[in-house]
Design an enzyme around this catalytic site. Structure first.
Site, PDB file in Angstrom:
ATOM      1  N   CYS B  17       1.138  -1.411   0.169  1.00  0.00           N
ATOM      2  CA  CYS B  17      -0.079  -0.476  -0.095  1.00  0.00           C
ATOM      3  C   CYS B  17       1.176   1.027  -0.245  1.00  0.00           C
ATOM      4  CB  CYS B  17      -0.667   0.291   1.044  1.00  0.00           C
ATOM      5  SG  CYS B  17       0.125  -0.064   2.438  1.00  0.00           S
ATOM      6  N   CYS B  18      -0.171   2.582   0.205  1.00  0.00           N
ATOM      7  CA  CYS B  18       0.874   3.676   0.126  1.00  0.00           C
ATOM      8  C   CYS B  18       2.374   3.900   0.366  1.00  0.00           C
ATOM      9  CB  CYS B  18      -0.187   5.497   0.041  1.00  0.00           C
ATOM     10  SG  CYS B  18       0.439   6.220  -0.240  1.00  0.00           S
ATOM     11  N   PRO B  19       3.196   4.732  -0.062  1.00  0.00           N
ATOM     12  CA  PRO B  19       3.833   4.581  -0.706  1.00  0.00           C
ATOM     13  C   PRO B  19       3.991   4.222  -1.588  1.00  0.00           C
ATOM     14  CG  PRO B  19       5.280   5.692   0.928  1.00  0.00           C
ATOM     15  CD  PRO B  19       4.046   4.533   1.341  1.00  0.00           C
TER      16      PRO B  19
END
Lengths: 164, 79
Positions: B17-19
């Site tokens: 997941c982000c980033p």
């Protein structure tokens, strides 16, 4: 970063806080910005210095006050409290388990990734001398120890300035 | 379904997941030649929006996006 990822803007972060959650926020922004080809500088001061301390060495400093402060403020990237719901260390342990489950990198991994992507880490001189810390107390990824003037000279050329 | 863009490299960023999808894409592109195409696989809904923005701001060209069940395939050409 190579030529195809030319520097597109820059981010300067002051990490003042020594909690894991706040340090993670700093490193999420730092690595995302680095992936966009931005130049990223992180300045570590006061409690924030804990994020880039090497593991070990409980007693640091010259006089008894520094030694007491460093022993009571012991911490490094793998051992930081939370700013909320710390619950005597149960909070960070649970958060780390949840992060591993969601495959969110740990703070330690974020530091390695950021450094590999060219993010620069600078410990602040004044906090270090106050606490009796030396450059050797910090990770090898760190750049020079700097002062407020050097920070400001970089920050004034920077598009995004954050104080965490 | 075979990909229509003949990718030179596939980056499997599923589960991240982000980033991290953008970070991994940047690191992967660094090892590639200009003009080469990367296929990024992700199941992170945020990346659907973030990676095109990332491409725009780094100057790499977004060739297209496909959704295959939960997997989103994003094709980028290195500038």
């Amino acid at each position: 970063m190579d030529s195809a990822l030319q520097k597109k803007g820059s981010v300067t972060i002051v990490l003042f806080s020594g909690e894991m959650d706040k340090a993670l926020a700093a490193f999420v922004i730092a690595t995302a910005a680095a992936s966009m080809g931005m130049a990223v500088n992180i300045f570590f001061t006061f409690w924030g210095l804990n994020a880039i301390k090497k593991e070990g060495g409980l007693i640091k400093g010259r006089n008894w006050m520094q030694k007491m402060l460093n022993a009571m403020n012991y911490g490094h990237a793998k051992k930081l409290a939370l700013s909320k719901l710390n619950m005597l260390g149960a909070g960070p342990a649970m958060l780390k388990a949840m992060m591993a489950q969601k495959r969110v990198p740990s703070l330690h991994e974020f530091i390695k990734t950021a450094s590999a992507m060219g993010v620069k880490f600078y410990p602040f001189e004044m906090s270090m001398s106050l606490m009796g810390l030396k450059k050797e107390d910090f990770l090898d990824e760190c750049q020079d120890v700097i002062g407020a003037v050097t920070y400001l000279s970089i920050a004034k050329e920077t598009g995004i300035n954050l104080f965490i | 379904m075979t990909n229509q863009f003949a990718a030179d490299r596939t980056l499997d960023a599923r589960g991240l997941c982000c980033p991290m999808p953008s970070v991994k894409t940047a690191l992967a592109l660094e090892q590639m030649e200009p003009g080469q195409i990367i296929e990024v696989l992700t199941d992170d809904p945020v990346s659907k929006r973030d990676l095109p923005v990332w491409a725009q701001s780094t100057g790499n060209e977004l060739l297209g996006m496909e959704e295959d069940g939960k997997t989103i395939k994003i094709y980028l050409k290195k500038a």
